[in-house]
Design a protein around this motif. Structure first.
Motif, PDB file in Angstrom:
ATOM      1  N   GLU A 119       0.833  -1.207   0.000  1.00  0.00           N
ATOM      2  CA  GLU A 119       0.000   0.000   0.000  1.00  0.00           C
ATOM      3  C   GLU A 119       0.865   1.254   0.000  1.00  0.00           C
ATOM      4  O   GLU A 119       0.595   2.211  -0.726  1.00  0.00           O
ATOM      5  N   HIS A 120       1.890   1.258   0.791  1.00  0.00           N
ATOM      6  CA  HIS A 120       2.795   2.410   0.862  1.00  0.00           C
ATOM      7  C   HIS A 120       3.466   2.622  -0.501  1.00  0.00           C
ATOM      8  O   HIS A 120       3.572   3.769  -0.974  1.00  0.00           O
ATOM      9  N   GLN A 121       3.884   1.562  -1.134  1.00  0.00           N
ATOM     10  CA  GLN A 121       4.526   1.655  -2.443  1.00  0.00           C
ATOM     11  C   GLN A 121       3.516   2.146  -3.482  1.00  0.00           C
ATOM     12  O   GLN A 121       3.850   2.961  -4.346  1.00  0.00           O
ATOM     13  N   ARG A 123       0.943   4.072  -2.918  1.00  0.00           N
ATOM     14  CA  ARG A 123       0.726   5.490  -2.641  1.00  0.00           C
ATOM     15  C   ARG A 123       1.863   6.329  -3.213  1.00  0.00           C
ATOM     16  O   ARG A 123       1.644   7.403  -3.758  1.00  0.00           O
ATOM     17  N   ARG A 124       3.065   5.850  -3.061  1.00  0.00           N
ATOM     18  CA  ARG A 124       4.229   6.583  -3.577  1.00  0.00           C
ATOM     19  C   ARG A 124       4.159   6.679  -5.100  1.00  0.00           C
ATOM     20  O   ARG A 124       4.483   7.717  -5.680  1.00  0.00           O
ATOM     21  N   ALA A 125       3.750   5.570  -5.724  1.00  0.00           N
ATOM     22  CA  ALA A 125       3.679   5.570  -7.184  1.00  0.00           C
ATOM     23  C   ALA A 125       2.535   6.456  -7.664  1.00  0.00           C
ATOM     24  O   ALA A 125       2.625   7.101  -8.713  1.00  0.00           O
ATOM     25  N   SER A 127       1.263   9.181  -6.096  1.00  0.00           N
ATOM     26  CA  SER A 127       1.458  10.601  -5.782  1.00  0.00           C
ATOM     27  C   SER A 127       2.389  11.234  -6.815  1.00  0.00           C
ATOM     28  O   SER A 127       3.283  10.589  -7.351  1.00  0.00           O
ATOM     29  N   THR A 129       5.318  13.174  -8.578  1.00  0.00           N
ATOM     30  CA  THR A 129       6.721  13.216  -8.216  1.00  0.00           C
ATOM     31  C   THR A 129       7.125  14.638  -7.919  1.00  0.00           C
ATOM     32  O   THR A 129       6.917  15.532  -8.710  1.00  0.00           O
ATOM     33  N   ARG A 130       7.697  14.813  -6.843  1.00  0.00           N
ATOM     34  CA  ARG A 130       8.183  16.127  -6.464  1.00  0.00           C
ATOM     35  C   ARG A 130       9.641  16.227  -6.864  1.00  0.00           C
ATOM     36  O   ARG A 130      10.386  15.277  -6.745  1.00  0.00           O
ATOM     37  N   LYS A 132      13.190  17.060  -6.326  1.00  0.00           N
ATOM     38  CA  LYS A 132      14.006  17.119  -5.126  1.00  0.00           C
ATOM     39  C   LYS A 132      14.906  18.348  -5.234  1.00  0.00           C
ATOM     40  O   LYS A 132      15.449  18.624  -6.293  1.00  0.00           O
TER      41      LYS A 132
END
Length: 152
Positions: A119-121, A123-125, A127, A129-130, A132
Motif C-alpha cells: 500500500e505504501h509503495q 501510494r508513492r507511485a 502521488s 513526483t516532487r 528534489k
C-alpha cells in the motif's frame, strides 16, 4: 448211602421252635473285629488318598495364583509404560500445536507488513513526483565545484 445220611443227621442238631419263640441263625463269614479293622484300614487309606488329592489340588491352585499374580504385575508394568508413553506423546503434540500457532501468528504478521508495504509503495507511485531540491555541490579546498560529466 443210607448210612452217610444218618451220620450227617446225627452230627447236626436241629432245633425246633415253640409257639412263642423264633430261632434266628447268624452266619458270619469272618470275625467281626477283622471286618471292622479292614473297614477302618480302607477308610483310612481312602481318607489318606483324598487328603493327598486335596494337597495336590491346593498346590496347583497356589501355583496358578502365583502365575496369575506374576502376569498381573507384568501387565501393570506394561500399562504404566504405555501411560508414560502417552503422556510424552501428549506433551509433544501440545508443543507442536504451540509451534504451529506461533508460526501462524508470524505468517499473519508478515502478511500484514507486506500488505502495508505494498500500500505504501502504491501510494508513492500514485502521488505526483516532487522535484528534489538539488543538493549543494560539493566544493573542494580551492573553491571549485566538480564537473558533472553525466546527464541527469
Amino acid at each position: 448211602m443210607p448210612r452217610s445220611r444218618s451220620a450227617q443227621q446225627v452230627g447236626r442238631r436241629r432245633r425246633f421252635s415253640g409257639d412263642d419263640t423264633v430261632v434266628v441263625e447268624h452266619q458270619s463269614l469272618g470275625r467281626p473285629t477283622q471286618k471292622r479293622a479292614a473297614n477302618r484300614v480302607m477308610a483310612a487309606s481312602e481318607a489318606g488318598q483324598e487328603q493327598e488329592r486335596l494337597k495336590q489340588s491346593l498346590q496347583r491352585e497356589r501355583r496358578r495364583v502365583h502365575d496369575v499374580e506374576a502376569e498381573l504385575a507384568t501387565l501393570n508394568k506394561r500399562i504404566q509404560a504405555v501411560n508414560t508413553q502417552m503422556t510424552h506423546l501428549r506433551l509433544q503434540v501440545e508443543e507442536g500445536r504451540k509451534a504451529l500457532q506461533q508460526r501462524d501468528e508470524s505468517i499473519l504478521r508478515l502478511r500484514a507488513e507486506l500488505h502495508q508495504a505494498r500500500e505504501h509503495q502504491a501510494r508513492r507511485a500514485a502521488s505526483p513526483t516532487r522535484a528534489k531540491p538539488a543538493a549543494p555541490a560539493e566544493v573542494d579546498d580551492e573553491g571549485q565545484k566538480p564537473v558533472q560529466w553525466w546527464a541527469d
